[in-house]
Design an enzyme around this catalytic site. Structure first.
Site, mmCIF file in Angstrom:
data_model
loop_
_atom_site.group_PDB
_atom_site.id
_atom_site.type_symbol
_atom_site.label_atom_id
_atom_site.label_comp_id
_atom_site.label_asym_id
_atom_site.label_seq_id
_atom_site.Cartn_x
_atom_site.Cartn_y
_atom_site.Cartn_z
ATOM 1 N N LEU B 231 28.267 52.501 31.293
ATOM 2 C CA LEU B 231 27.286 51.936 30.263
ATOM 3 C C LEU B 231 26.739 53.061 29.644
ATOM 4 O O LEU B 231 26.106 54.150 30.101
ATOM 5 C CB LEU B 231 26.448 51.154 31.126
ATOM 6 N N ASP B 232 26.989 53.158 28.218
ATOM 7 C CA ASP B 232 26.251 53.997 27.389
ATOM 8 C C ASP B 232 26.601 55.536 27.684
ATOM 9 O O ASP B 232 25.879 56.403 27.287
ATOM 10 C CB ASP B 232 24.594 54.002 27.297
ATOM 11 N N ALA B 233 27.771 55.844 28.214
ATOM 12 C CA ALA B 233 28.431 57.017 28.612
ATOM 13 C C ALA B 233 29.683 57.331 27.874
ATOM 14 O O ALA B 233 30.326 58.178 28.313
ATOM 15 C CB ALA B 233 28.566 57.147 30.201
#
Lengths: 288, 288, 288, 288
Positions: B231-233
């Site tokens: 996530l969000d990486a």
């Protein structure tokens, strides 16, 4: 962080099919490694602009040998070009008046190795910044400039002689508050860099912060440009702005403006020193 | 302003002497004119990245013929590459929830011709934005996503089927407030673009404006990135920030943040649609 | 996020000792809670500017009663003032031509509740944006404007009549490409807001992107200002800039400029709608 | 540009009706002229924050007399407050290591009168910047800090003694590369200012530019904050960012980052020196 030596090859020629292939082919034949390559085709004028950085080591030739090898290629392409070795820092004459923010910043950047140039001397129409220059080991020439008349002409002749003796690659007007005479500007085309304390073309000429204050703009800025015979009208290298508010006095504009002035001058000068700026008429190509 | 057709050739290969010469030579042999050329040599990984834009007209071959001609060169250089014609806009699936600022902006940019893509459909877990999509002539699929359980899995299977049927080049999460399951992310590597409403890596995950408010930061931002299983990486394409002040409430952060979200998403998506983004591990090379 | 009702009291008067005490004392006597208070003393003109936001509820009086109560205080201070209730959105006439980016953005911001106003109608010299306006439920008047002569005068009389009928608080020129006649400007002092597509005072007048391209500036911008009889010379509300590069064509400047135009217009209009802008001669005080 | 003396009255108290009226009334009764007034009501915590600048001359009392007069008002409002005269510059201890960009900038700003403070001494764990400090006439203390063990504890005790002797209002960590022990931080709450070379909360701790490079962010920044016992987690005063590109090496990030570090530290320190910063839990109210 010593960088290995590299050669910066910049050039301009009429655009046509095959230029990149010719340049890159020439470098590849010599076994040269391209560290970075920028090119720009201006469709309006049909001109080609380029900057190649080539590692010196795998090439195994000095700058003069590389120049000699490239010469026939340049002739073939009808190219105006130059080649500079990264280990030959430019000789720079710095000119200033009383305010020290730009001069201090440039000398500190150079001292810490963050901006690479050889400061041959400082020329100023005041004696105020002698200490600063001399602390950095840079010779200081005080050439007062009378407001009018023969003395003024003489002052610029003295200045011109000092510059000629310094044999600079580049002259930086680091808030030098005098207007250079046209004949002096003409001697160093695209080699005199000025910082003007407004977002040009707004507020050219004298007292730009006062002009900005009167007009009530919401941003003010600074412009780094090459000096031409027409005041504040030369090719722009870089610009930036800061936000201002209704409660900022003129003194406050002046103070806050210094920050953007020194920043824009340092950035524009860096582009110039790294051969990232190519002049295109009255505009610039900047391979940043 | 119809532009003449051009081909965008992008590629990545191990760095070595002579790549630019090989590519530019290949194009010159075909009589092709280079409209723009960017390359980047990553010294750490010794990889080479490039983007060439070549005019289709002087070349006198269609995209497939050009691909066939380039194939041996690419094999020789061990290059991963792609070629896209400027007159084949990417097929894009847009996903949204309730907030319309990103979706409205993208559809308007596309309507005015300022962003070129083919919006195949909008998929949303709510029905709120149907009017907006349909006004722009874009089919709208409402796929509610339950909070947990089997229904949630089923919803994503329906979503996946809709996407597969749409056969998109790119999927844009335009403030789609659901986390896609890893198996769905894995089907479209470097083809799903998300806008996260913080300056990553700060404030990943849920409610970033609340997190920013609690921490008392003086700038808040938005991040456009490729979606990966974590996530969000994923690789960041673009970011920007806006200044916030102590008197900005969370509602105010949300409102002001929308402006930077839509701006960063539009800019990042433009880079992607114009084949300016090359993924390099978990980072991106962006030839902007 | 419905906000509780509040009153915005703005005013200008000659500066003297005790104004803040008088205003704040008046509010405190009524038991009013100050939600926010801004004041500015201009030392040059010795004028005082203020904006107070007062919660309606603890006050327990409607706007008219509050006005009546404040009137004697204002007279005592020789203050030009106004009071607006937050639950009375301004009536706004929007004027546009063919380009939709500003109009679309304003209407979407209003639709999502992020910008609060009552769009009474759209007036345009072209029929292109009718669909957009009508989709938002806003009446659309198409008033063609001939290039010269009597027809042009007549067109502006029609326009003027439409505006008068709409009884707007504010008129927004959202890229309306016609120059309003001075008599029309004079009817709505400090109530007509224009977005000019340059960083004023640079590049006033026609085709600012072309002017910017010719000059070779490194930043371009947009300016939101009140319209006065002198073209592009009225009080500036807000400005912003974007960075441009040597390879940006005029088309690219136009496209990228749209983004900053819509952003600056939305921000400037918000300040105006929230009564944050006080005109001070040809400048503005903006309590942002 | 000598400014006439003024008093800066800052304070925090529980919010309630009538505070502004009480403060402004108190000043008006003394015949004081308000040069600028800022207040902020935090609706979440129901706290009130204010900063008043009052001209000393019309008031006709010295700072101590003004303090004595205000004391009963403060007690009545349950206000935590302070009053500083503009002609009493703060005593500042500067701490640095080897890099000179922040220290040089602060000392030059002070020398030119653009930042007003009294630099009592420089403390450094290296001897490199002695020349710089001494050229500015500032005493220099070299206190080496061993990596571990008893010597380290001793070094901080020496440092602490030097600070105590200097009796500073404020301590500035101008890229002092050591982590101060908690007991030393605790002695000077909200009086130690640090510049961290990242956009916090991203990349707290060691080597933030390396962290930023690994993550592939597109902006990097700097954060000026008060030091608390928890590393890089204190109240943020100011932040800013610069855009970075895929071809920027870590060395380049470090070099470009210096520019934003010195700028953010100078700006944050100015806010602090001008009593514009009020701490609110782990956040700050900045009346900029």
């Amino acid at each position: 962080m010593t960088q290995p030596t590299s050669y910066r090859l910049t050039g301009t020629c009429p655009d046509r099919v095959g230029i990149v292939a010719r340049i890159a082919g020439f470098i590849a034949e010599l076994g040269g490694s391209i560290i970075s390559a920028n090119q720009y085709e201006d469709t309006e004028t049909e001109m080609f602009y380029m900057r190649y950085v080539v590692g010196a080591e795998p090439l195994g030739m000095d700058a003069d040998a590389f120049r000699a090898a490239f010469e026939p290629v340049a002739r073939e392409l009808d190219m105006t070009w130059s080649l500079r070795s990264s280990d030959c820092p430019q000789r720079v004459v710095l000119m200033a008046s009383r305010q020290d923010h730009c001069l201090a910043d440039l000398l500190h950047l150079r001292r810490s190795g963050d901006l690479v140039f050889d400061p041959v001397c400082v020329i100023s129409n005041h004696d105020d910044l002698r200490d600063l220059a001399e602390w950095h080991g840079v010779p200081y020439h005080h050439v007062p400039v009378p407001k009018v008349g023969e003395g003024k002409q003489q002052a610029f002749e003295t200045t011109s002689a000092l510059i000629r003796e310094a044999a600079p690659d580049t002259i930086v007007l680091a808030r030098y508050m005098q207007i250079l005479p046209p004949w002096l500007c003409a001697e160093y085309p695209n080699r005199i860099i000025n910082i003007h304390h407004s977002f040009l073309p707004s507020f050219a000429g004298a007292r730009p912060y006062h002009q900005a204050f009167r007009r009530g703009v919401k941003l003010t800025g600074a412009t780094c440009h090459y000096v031409t015979e027409e005041l504040d009208a030369g090719p722009i290298i870089d610009q930036d702005v800061i936000r201002i508010r209704h409660h900022d006095s003129i003194d406050e504009l002046v103070r806050r403006g210094k920050d953007v002035e020194k920043r824009v001058l340092a950035r524009g000068l860096r582009y110039h020193l790294e051969d990232r700026v190519l002049v295109q008429g009255n505009k610039t190509v900047v391979f940043s």
